[in-house]
Enzyme design. Structure first.
Site, PDB file in Angstrom:
ATOM      1  N   ARG A  10     -10.032   2.243   7.972  1.00 63.27           N
ATOM      2  CA  ARG A  10      -9.711   0.941   7.985  1.00 63.27           C
ATOM      3  C   ARG A  10     -11.155   0.137   8.531  1.00 63.27           C
ATOM      4  O   ARG A  10     -11.297  -0.996   8.522  1.00 63.27           O
ATOM      5  CB  ARG A  10      -8.646   0.748   9.129  1.00 63.27           C
ATOM      6  N   ARG A  16      -3.480 -11.144  12.606  1.00 64.49           N
ATOM      7  CA  ARG A  16      -3.485  -9.782  12.451  1.00 64.49           C
ATOM      8  C   ARG A  16      -4.501  -9.574  10.838  1.00 64.49           C
ATOM      9  O   ARG A  16      -4.987  -8.522  10.675  1.00 64.49           O
ATOM     10  CB  ARG A  16      -2.031  -9.328  12.379  1.00 64.49           C
ATOM     11  N   ARG A  53       8.273  -5.706  14.503  1.00 68.60           N
ATOM     12  CA  ARG A  53       7.199  -5.599  15.287  1.00 68.60           C
ATOM     13  C   ARG A  53       6.470  -6.963  15.941  1.00 68.60           C
ATOM     14  O   ARG A  53       6.764  -7.728  15.115  1.00 68.60           O
ATOM     15  CB  ARG A  53       5.972  -4.762  14.539  1.00 68.60           C
ATOM     16  N   LYS A  59       0.855  -1.234  -0.098  1.00 65.26           N
ATOM     17  CA  LYS A  59       0.000  -0.117  -0.044  1.00 65.26           C
ATOM     18  C   LYS A  59       0.928   1.277   0.078  1.00 65.26           C
ATOM     19  O   LYS A  59       0.790   2.215  -0.740  1.00 65.26           O
ATOM     20  CB  LYS A  59      -1.035   0.047   1.237  1.00 65.26           C
ATOM     21  N   ARG A  64       9.558  -8.368   7.256  1.00 58.44           N
ATOM     22  CA  ARG A  64       9.644  -7.344   7.485  1.00 58.44           C
ATOM     23  C   ARG A  64      10.180  -6.692   8.827  1.00 58.44           C
ATOM     24  O   ARG A  64       9.932  -7.112  10.042  1.00 58.44           O
ATOM     25  CB  ARG A  64       8.102  -6.782   7.587  1.00 58.44           C
TER      26      ARG A  64
END
Length: 223
Positions: free
Chosen positions: A92, A170, A159, A18, A126
């Site tokens: 969201r 998630r 994270r 995104k 990530r």
């Protein structure tokens, strides 16, 4: 510049690319790229009431609730009434979409559909630089020195919610919250969905769509 101000949103799950798509759109079409994550980081640094509230959630690895992120975004959008903009990471949830409706009318919503396995692999690889929000992917965008931010030399962190065991939950949570938002924009005829596993392959279609709404300032090849 087109005479009408363009109001656009890019929707997509964590790891969908995104941010990259938004940066390219902003560069190619002269739109302001408004990232909810960036505004949140700024509000944390500012030490105001909203920043303090947000910090309590982020420190526990939780999503910042609707009402907090909505306050942050409404404040920022009010300052940009005379600009073309592109929203990244907001809305969201249906509550956020309804809040957005109260201050503007969207022209265009882009939804990125990326296979679950691809998202899982991307997120697990990530690592981020917390202070700036810079994101590295160990597979296709690694830092020059492993575990170290290229610009500041500060350590990168993974994270909690990017760790493999947290990713599936998630993504499910995102999907449940986003479904009514996607349905809302679909019913208005402003939703455009793009599917694939590579941002570079999705991008030409996104570019063509935007070109039909606003004149580009950079050609597709210049990206």
């Amino acid at each position: 510049m087109a005479s009408k101000l363009l109001r656009a949103v890019v929707l997509g799950p964590p790891g969908s690319g995104k941010g990259t798509v938004c940066e390219r759109i902003a560069r190619s079409f002269g739109l302001q790229h408004l990232s909810s994550g960036q505004f949140l980081r700024e509000s944390l640094g500012g030490g105001g009431e909203v920043g303090i509230l947000a910090k309590q959630y982020l420190e526990r690895g939780l999503l910042v609730p609707d009402h907090v992120i909505t306050r942050v975004m409404m404040t920022e959008l009010e300052k940009r009434r005379e600009q073309h903009w592109l929203l990244d990471g907001f809305p969201r949830t249906l509550g956020q979409a309804e809040a957005l409706d109260r201050i503007c009318e969207l022209d265009l919503v882009i939804s990125l559909n990326i296979p679950f396995e691809t998202l899982k692999d991307r997120l697990s690889a990530r690592w981020v630089h917390p202070a700036s929000g810079r994101v590295y992917n160990m597979d296709f965008n690694p830092p020059h020195v492993q575990g170290i931010d290229d610009l500041t030399g500060e350590p990168l962190v993974q994270r909690e919610d990017d760790k493999p065991e947290a990713v599936a939950a998630r993504l499910r949570k995102y999907k449940d919250a986003a479904k009514p938002v996607i349905e809302l924009y679909k019913s208005r005829g402003i939703l455009h969905s793009f599917s694939g596993t590579e941002t570079n392959k999705i991008w030409p279609y996104v570019y063509t769509l935007l070109s039909s709404k606003i004149p580009p300032v950079l050609s597709d090849e210049e990206n």
